[in-house]
Design an enzyme around this catalytic site. Structure first.
Site, PDB file in Angstrom:
ATOM      1  N   HIS A 106       0.813  -1.078   0.024  1.00  0.00           N
ATOM      2  CA  HIS A 106       0.006  -0.035   0.030  1.00  0.00           C
ATOM      3  C   HIS A 106       0.764   1.138  -0.163  1.00  0.00           C
ATOM      4  CE1 HIS A 106       0.454  -0.164   4.214  1.00  0.00           C
ATOM      5  NE2 HIS A 106       0.230   1.285   4.279  1.00  0.00           N
ATOM      6  N   LYS A 145       0.972   5.377  -2.132  1.00  0.00           N
ATOM      7  CA  LYS A 145       0.907   6.671  -1.517  1.00  0.00           C
ATOM      8  C   LYS A 145       1.344   7.701  -2.838  1.00  0.00           C
ATOM      9  CE  LYS A 145       1.590   4.952   3.274  1.00  0.00           C
ATOM     10  NZ  LYS A 145       0.641   5.589   4.062  1.00  0.00           N
ATOM     11  N   GLU A 203       5.741   4.929  14.359  1.00  0.00           N
ATOM     12  CA  GLU A 203       4.392   5.205  14.553  1.00  0.00           C
ATOM     13  C   GLU A 203       4.290   5.464  16.089  1.00  0.00           C
ATOM     14  OE1 GLU A 203       1.624   2.426  12.109  1.00  0.00           O
ATOM     15  OE2 GLU A 203       3.560   1.256  12.465  1.00  0.00           O
ATOM     16  N   HIS A 235       7.687  -2.188   2.779  1.00  0.00           N
ATOM     17  CA  HIS A 235       7.357  -0.741   2.450  1.00  0.00           C
ATOM     18  C   HIS A 235       8.589   0.347   2.239  1.00  0.00           C
ATOM     19  CE1 HIS A 235       3.615  -1.938   3.395  1.00  0.00           C
ATOM     20  NE2 HIS A 235       3.678  -1.867   4.789  1.00  0.00           N
ATOM     21  N   LYS A 244       7.395   1.020  16.661  1.00  0.00           N
ATOM     22  CA  LYS A 244       6.003   1.080  17.351  1.00  0.00           C
ATOM     23  C   LYS A 244       6.064   2.129  18.657  1.00  0.00           C
ATOM     24  CE  LYS A 244       3.670  -1.632  14.136  1.00  0.00           C
ATOM     25  NZ  LYS A 244       2.859  -1.258  13.421  1.00  0.00           N
ATOM     26  N   LYS A 296       4.284  10.228  14.828  1.00  0.00           N
ATOM     27  CA  LYS A 296       3.761   9.374  13.646  1.00  0.00           C
ATOM     28  C   LYS A 296       4.627  10.147  12.389  1.00  0.00           C
ATOM     29  CE  LYS A 296       1.298   7.334  10.316  1.00  0.00           C
ATOM     30  NZ  LYS A 296       1.562   5.684   9.886  1.00  0.00           N
TER      31      LYS A 296
END
Ligand code: BG6
Length: 504
Positions: A192, A196, A230, A254, A350, A355
């Site tokens: 995904h 972007k 994130e 990614h 994480k 973010k």
């Protein structure tokens, strides 16, 4: 641009989160932009018995939450193309019924035998479903070069979600299984991140301008940082994450894709073949870090207990004494003429301070510093910096040196900034939508090639296999939630005379 062909999108694992949160809202948005084919059906396949209407009602709730704009009339219109089929995709018995349903669509809705299969199931089911599809003779295009002319020919394509294997060997094995049933040009390995905006914008930034490309190399660029941090922890995906870790979840997939667009050579044209050929070469050029260098090229971490959150190792679903990383920083070299000597730093985590998904291109300082004796508001001339922000904002910023007005002479770093939202006044679309439409158009530009995936695994394997045992030993709770990761990651950069791009 080629229009998408009439088709049926067959989603295996349709009752999963991905379908409700991403795929259906994305398709709904694409319908609103007029990008979907007129003759189009979605057929969700999952084990639980359910009627079309029941499924539509469930999906409506999710689309209201996840799509940009909710319009009940528009939804009601779109929902007519959504259908449900109950069955176990891993079992042969389901397929004759599925085949019949698909044929009915061809007859009643003109979907012309075109099928886009979407595997939104656990990776352990990929190979068996692909085999079932083959056994049920659902792929006719594999025998494509026979009889009918290309325009009349129907197609069958398959979209596969990550994780694409869990290491180099399993990825190669999955590729072989897919390749026995589908042609490479019908296999769409989705990521995904490639949907972007900024990823495609990178092609335009680099190759539609003349000011960047001449300096886009090791002579002028000191290093590149590719970051995706994130603030959230692993949430309720504990067992999944414990068996996956940050390198597999984010870097191999990614971040290496972003890397490919940053580092690739100019493609000959804008076709999928041209773009993918360059990306393959670039990912293959990543140096395979020797086991002796792993400790100096990577830092792994696990978040500790926070005020409102348990430490990763204490979460239910995480194995006792787990050494799976929730944070990873990795330095990789690219062995080609353009990038020799310019390291790429990849960082993800994480429960971090912010973010932030971004690319930082740090240029070298000028060859001769004429201004050594002149005061600088932040200590000295350090080299231009291009920051391409992907999230939370979509923005590109260029830092350069300027004279502060007045006397005596003083220098300061200032920035030019272009914000996509403000410049173009359009909101970015959910990344899945344009990617799904590309698959319906037969455009693989933004999908990963088999060799890219395998080469990506090869580049990160030293940080996952036994060579990484040393750096995994002491990762338990080595960074505080809400921080920028383990202190050792700053030391990794400091050893190279560099710093992470954190707070600016
Ligand atoms: C997914 C990962 O692929 O990407 C998640 O499995 C991660 O762990 C997510 O949170 C991040 O995506 P984005 O688009 O929010 O940066």
């Amino acid at each position: 641009m080629r229009k998408p062909d009439p088709c049926v999108l067959v989603i295996f694992g349709a009752s999963g989160d991905l379908t409700a949160r991403k795929l259906i809202p994305a398709l709904y948005e694409m319908r609103a932009t007029g990008a979907l084919p007129e003759k189009f059906k979605v057929l969700g396949v999952s084990r639980r018995e359910k009627t079309d209407d029941a499924w539509r009602t469930e999906l409506a709730v999710s689309v209201q939450q996840h799509a940009k704009r909710w319009d009940p009339v528009r939804w009601a219109e779109f929902a007519k193309c959504i259908h449900y089929f109950a069955g176990d995709a891993a079992q042969t018995a389901m397929y004759p019924g599925l085949q019949d349903r698909l044929r009915q669509f061809d007859e009643s809705d003109g979907t012309k035998g075109n099928r886009l299969f979407y595997l939104s199931v656990g990776p352990e089911l990929y190979e068996s479903i692909v085999q079932r599809i083959e056994d049920a003779a659902l792929v006719t295009e594999g025998k494509r070069w026979c009889s009918i002319t290309p325009t009349e020919r129907s197609w069958q394509r398959i979209i596969i979600e990550k994780p694409f294997g869990s290491d180099e060997k399993s990825a190669a094995s999955l590729n072989r299984s897919l390749g026995r049933v589908f042609e490479e040009e019908d296999i769409y390995r989705i990521d995904h991140y490639l949907g972007k905006e900024v990823v495609q914008a990178m092609l335009v930034l680099r190759f539609a301008n003349t000011i960047f490309e001449p300096v886009w190399n090791h002579r002028y660029i000191d290093h590149v940082q590719i970051t995706a941090t994130e603030t959230v922890g692993v949430g309720n995906r504990t067992a999944f994450f414990d068996s996956t870790g940050a390198i597999r979840d984010m870097i191999q997939s990614h971040l290496l894709q972003i890397f490919a667009f940053v580092a690739m050579e100019p493609p000959t044209g804008m076709t999928a073949e041209d773009i993918r050929a360059e990306k393959i070469k670039t990912v293959r050029a990543l140096r395979h870090t020797s086991p002796d260098d792993v400790a100096t090229h990577a830092v792994l971490g696990q978040y500790a207990k926070g005020a409102s959150e348990a430490a990763f190792v204490d979460l239910p679903g995480v194995a006792k004494g787990s050494t799976t990383e929730t944070y990873a920083a990795i330095k990789l070299h690219v062995d080609n003429w353009r990038w020799a000597g310019t390291p790429f730093y990849f960082r993800t985590g994480k429960s971090m301070a912010k973010k932030r998904t971004e690319i930082v291109v740090q240029f070298k300082p000028p060859a001769a510093n004429l201004f050594g004796g002149i005061p600088h508001t932040s200590g000295g001339v350090t080299g231009n910096r291009l920051v391409i922000e992907i999230a939370p904002a979509e923005r590109t910023r260029l830092r350069f040196e300027s004279k502060v007005p007045g006397t005596p002479m003083r220098i300061s770093s200032i920035e030019m900034s272009a914000d996509f939202d403000k410049q173009f006044g359009v909101e970015a679309l959910e990344a899945y939508g344009p990617l799904l439409v590309d698959a319906m158009r037969g455009d693989q530009s933004l999908y990963k090639h088999r060799i890219e995936v395998e080469s990506g695994w090869a580049a990160v394997m030293p940080f996952l296999d036994i060579s990484s045992a040393g750096i995994r030993k002491s990762i338990a709770s080595n960074y505080a939630p809400g921080s920028w990761g383990p202190a050792a990651a700053d030391e990794l950069m400091a050893r190279d005379g560099r710093t992470w791009h954190n707070d600016e």
